[in-house]
Write a protein that holds these residues in place. Structure first.
Motif: not given
Length: 289
Positions: A46-59, A187-199
């Motif tokens: 997230l830091r390297d890509k300058n992204v706050d949150e990964v969500k599938f809806s944003k793909i 937003v503060g938990e990348p592991l929840v973001q990972l779950a969002d991505l797979f869902a």
């Protein structure tokens, strides 16, 4: 059962509104130490890509920072954690228009409680550990205390008042306990973001009605130099958003094939794992079963 070690599960869903055809629930699980290391790796992305949150809806655009981060999320969890059995991702999807395989109701509410019962039971038994912390996304709108209370019982009451286990359990594996439940802001938990991505990937692969599976197979055949028939979205006619998501799912599928994780797109035309012991486990849930 594994004594002493604390395991954790992080979850999110996709398609939870009335009228959504498909609903997916994804749970990222593992020993706390392994998940802490995975979280650090995802935060670095997230830091390297300058992204706050990964969500599938944003793909929506393949070269965007969010999409690049999502690709790295998938590569990291499969290559560095799943193939070593350090982390599992279990994702369950239901068709809300199909009740018990016979009745159809286009305005039925997603059965989130039933889905969580099944996927968390599966997760607890697959790991074979006794102590669990559970951390769902705070926007889920689910009665977590009721779910966890039922999960911590070796059996539950059926509608007829009899005893029926959630899942085939021995006396030993009935001992797992979800002792801590805390909703987290994704937003503060990348592991929840990972779950969002797979869902999101699971639900999209169902909703796309075979288009994703066809695109991935077509792309694989092209790389192998095979002649294939033309398709309706040849010559740039495929929407960019769909192509972006096809690429992401295709990348996951390719990694799983390379590592023999038994994830399929061909047979059911959506993401499905045929060996539930696999650490990347996509499966279908039918309400009432």
């Amino acid at each position: 059962m594994r004594e002493g070690k604390v395991f954790q599960a992080y979850s999110d869903e996709s398609g939870i509104n009335v009228g959504d055809r498909y609903t997916s629930v994804s749970v990222v699980s593992g020993e706390a130490e392994a998940l802490n290391y995975l979280r650090d790796k995802l935060r670095e992305t997230l830091r390297d890509k300058n992204v706050d949150e990964v969500k599938f809806s944003k793909i929506s655009r393949y070269g965007s920072p969010v999409t690049k981060a999502a690709v790295d999320f998938v590569g990291c969890v499969v290559n560095d954690f799943a193939i070593c059995n350090r982390v599992r991702i279990d994702t369950i999807t239901t068709d809300n228009e199909c009740l018990n395989g016979e009745d159809y109701d286009s305005v039925s509410e997603p059965d989130l409680e039933g889905m969580y019962y099944h996927v968390l039971s599966n997760v607890g038994i697959r790991w074979g550990c006794t102590k669990w912390g559970f951390y769902p996304d705070e926007n889920s709108g689910v009665n977590w205390s009721e779910i966890v209370s039922s999960l911590n019982m070796p059996s539950m009451l059926t509608a007829e008042g009899g005893q029926k286990p959630f899942i085939d359990r021995t006396d030993e594996d009935a001992q797992f306990q979800f002792s801590e439940v805390e909703e987290l802001n994704s937003v503060g938990e990348p592991l929840v973001q990972l779950a969002d991505l797979f869902a999101g990937m699971a639900r999209f692969s169902h909703e796309d009605n075979g288009g994703c599976a066809e695109w991935v197979e077509r792309s694989r055949d092209e790389r192998q130099g095979k002649l294939i028939p033309s398709m309706a979205w040849d010559k740039g006619n495929i929407p960019k958003l769909k192509e972006c998501r096809y690429r992401l799912i295709g990348g996951l599928y390719s990694l799983c094939r390379r590592h023999k994780l038994y994830v399929s797109l061909r047979s059911e035309k959506h993401l499905r794992t045929w060996r539930p012991q696999s650490p990347i486990n996509f499966w279908d849930y039918r309400r009432g079963y």
